[in-house]
Design an enzyme around this catalytic site. Structure first.
Site, PDB file in Angstrom:
ATOM      1  N   THR A 109      11.416  -2.353 -18.991  1.00  0.00           N
ATOM      2  CA  THR A 109      12.353  -1.388 -18.421  1.00  0.00           C
ATOM      3  C   THR A 109      13.687  -2.053 -18.145  1.00  0.00           C
ATOM      4  OG1 THR A 109      10.596  -0.094 -17.402  1.00  0.00           O
ATOM      5  CG2 THR A 109      12.790   0.162 -16.489  1.00  0.00           C
ATOM      6  N   ASN A 128      18.117  -1.402 -17.619  1.00  0.00           N
ATOM      7  CA  ASN A 128      18.962  -0.471 -16.864  1.00  0.00           C
ATOM      8  C   ASN A 128      19.252   0.804 -17.648  1.00  0.00           C
ATOM      9  OD1 ASN A 128      19.571  -2.070 -14.427  1.00  0.00           O
ATOM     10  ND2 ASN A 128      20.478  -3.485 -15.886  1.00  0.00           N
ATOM     11  N   THR A 129      19.208   0.719 -18.970  1.00  0.00           N
ATOM     12  CA  THR A 129      19.543   1.874 -19.812  1.00  0.00           C
ATOM     13  C   THR A 129      18.315   2.491 -20.462  1.00  0.00           C
ATOM     14  OG1 THR A 129      21.707   0.874 -20.275  1.00  0.00           O
ATOM     15  CG2 THR A 129      20.984   2.671 -21.713  1.00  0.00           C
ATOM     16  N   VAL A 170      11.253   0.443 -23.007  1.00  0.00           N
ATOM     17  CA  VAL A 170      10.565   0.284 -24.281  1.00  0.00           C
ATOM     18  C   VAL A 170       9.071   0.068 -24.028  1.00  0.00           C
ATOM     19  CG1 VAL A 170      10.436  -1.032 -26.421  1.00  0.00           C
ATOM     20  CG2 VAL A 170      12.646  -0.710 -25.290  1.00  0.00           C
ATOM     21  N   PRO A 212      13.566 -10.258 -14.294  1.00  0.00           N
ATOM     22  CA  PRO A 212      12.327 -10.448 -15.063  1.00  0.00           C
ATOM     23  C   PRO A 212      12.541 -10.487 -16.561  1.00  0.00           C
ATOM     24  CG  PRO A 212      12.365  -8.288 -13.971  1.00  0.00           C
ATOM     25  CD  PRO A 212      13.504  -9.076 -13.423  1.00  0.00           C
ATOM     26  N   ASP A 213      13.517  -9.740 -17.061  1.00  0.00           N
ATOM     27  CA  ASP A 213      13.775  -9.769 -18.508  1.00  0.00           C
ATOM     28  C   ASP A 213      14.210 -11.158 -18.954  1.00  0.00           C
ATOM     29  OD1 ASP A 213      16.102  -9.379 -16.947  1.00  0.00           O
ATOM     30  OD2 ASP A 213      17.204  -8.543 -18.638  1.00  0.00           O
ATOM     31  N   ASP A 250      21.288 -12.224 -24.743  1.00  0.00           N
ATOM     32  CA  ASP A 250      20.696 -10.879 -24.777  1.00  0.00           C
ATOM     33  C   ASP A 250      21.811  -9.842 -24.618  1.00  0.00           C
ATOM     34  OD1 ASP A 250      19.224  -8.561 -24.564  1.00  0.00           O
ATOM     35  OD2 ASP A 250      17.866  -9.300 -23.014  1.00  0.00           O
ATOM     36  N   THR A 261      44.785   3.620 -32.620  1.00  0.00           N
ATOM     37  CA  THR A 261      44.180   3.345 -31.314  1.00  0.00           C
ATOM     38  C   THR A 261      42.716   2.946 -31.430  1.00  0.00           C
ATOM     39  OG1 THR A 261      45.696   4.912 -30.277  1.00  0.00           O
ATOM     40  CG2 THR A 261      43.735   4.294 -29.029  1.00  0.00           C
TER      41      THR A 261
END
Length: 259
Positions: free
Chosen positions: A7, A9-10, A13, A108-109, A129, A184
């Site tokens: 898990t 922040n976004t 999996v 933890p990641d 990462d 731009t």
């Protein structure tokens, strides 16, 4: 079968390890309001579509978003009749403990990536990462996490630019045709792409100087291949590094429990 859950922040999996290989990988947006029942309905539907049996015997969780852990625990307890290991909790052992300042909580990641990278590539590593944040993790000679660097992630930087300057559009991340943009969108893409190339090169060089030894650079995260187009930034790109690390940590805890 082992259910590995990562898990961020976004995104969150899920992947299933059958003892020999990962059978599949499924991704869902991270939302602390999502219940265990919702997780199970979503997961069982995907498993059924790929003709997998829900024969889960063990679960392990890595969560940088701690508010989701409760419902993931309930998922594992209620539907798979197993008590999950949660990386970072006292009952989840690591092959080598991190060496950082006292009282520091390491994501933890980052611990999981350290374990996975050391197993595949040996000592003296920098693990980059590309997630919500872009992190650099330093792996010592014995496989210990010994610190690193945290910088804003690519998409986070783009979002901040878009929100902070109302006239600037939100653009996709891609390698621009040239450094000098003539519109731009091209200007923003060049700034992000070459800016992060410089960021990665600069931080890696500084870490190598500080460590005073050769160090391999291992990249993971969805945007890693984008920044490896002919620049030799990385010695390897591992798209399943976190899942590999979760599986190794689970196996290590099983071995310790069995004496």
């Amino acid at each position: 079968m082992l259910l590995c859950i990562d898990t961020g922040n976004t995104n969150t999996v899920f992947s299933v390890w059958d003892g020999k290989r990962f059978l599949a990988m499924w991704r869902i947006s991270t939302d602390h309001r999502r219940t265990a029942d919702e997780y199970f309905t979503w997961l069982s539907t995907l498993m059924s579509l790929q003709k997998f049996k829900l024969d889960i015997t063990d679960c392990i969780i890595s969560a940088t978003a701690p508010r989701v852990v409760f419902n993931l625990r309930v998922l594992c307890n209620r539907y798979f009749d197993t008590r999950p290991l949660v990386v970072g909790k006292p009952d989840c052992l690591l092959p080598v403990a991190p060496r950082v300042d006292g009282g520091t909580t390491v994501g933890p990641d980052r611990l999981v990536n350290t374990v996975g990278a050391f197993d595949r590539h040996g000592p003296d590593l920098i693990v980059v990462d590309f997630g919500t944040a872009t992190t650099f993790d330093v792996v010592d000679t014995d496989g210990a996490y010994v610190g690193g660097v945290i910088s804003p992630g690519v998409n986070l930087s783009l979002e901040a630019l878009h929100m902070g300057a109302a006239s600037l559009p939100h653009v996709d991340v891609t390698k621009p045709a040239s450094v000098i943009g003539t519109n731009t969108v091209a200007c923003i893409q060049s700034g992000i792409f070459w800016g992060y190339i410089g960021l990665v090169q600069g931080i890696v060089d500084k870490i190598r100087q500080e460590r005073a030894r050769p160090m391999k650079v291992i990249a993971t995260g969805g945007l890693a291949p984008l920044f490896d187009q002919g620049f030799d930034l990385f010695d390897a790109i591992e798209d399943d590094l976190t899942m590999h690390g979760l599986r190794l940590i689970h196996d290590y805890n099983k071995e310790m429990a069995n004496g």
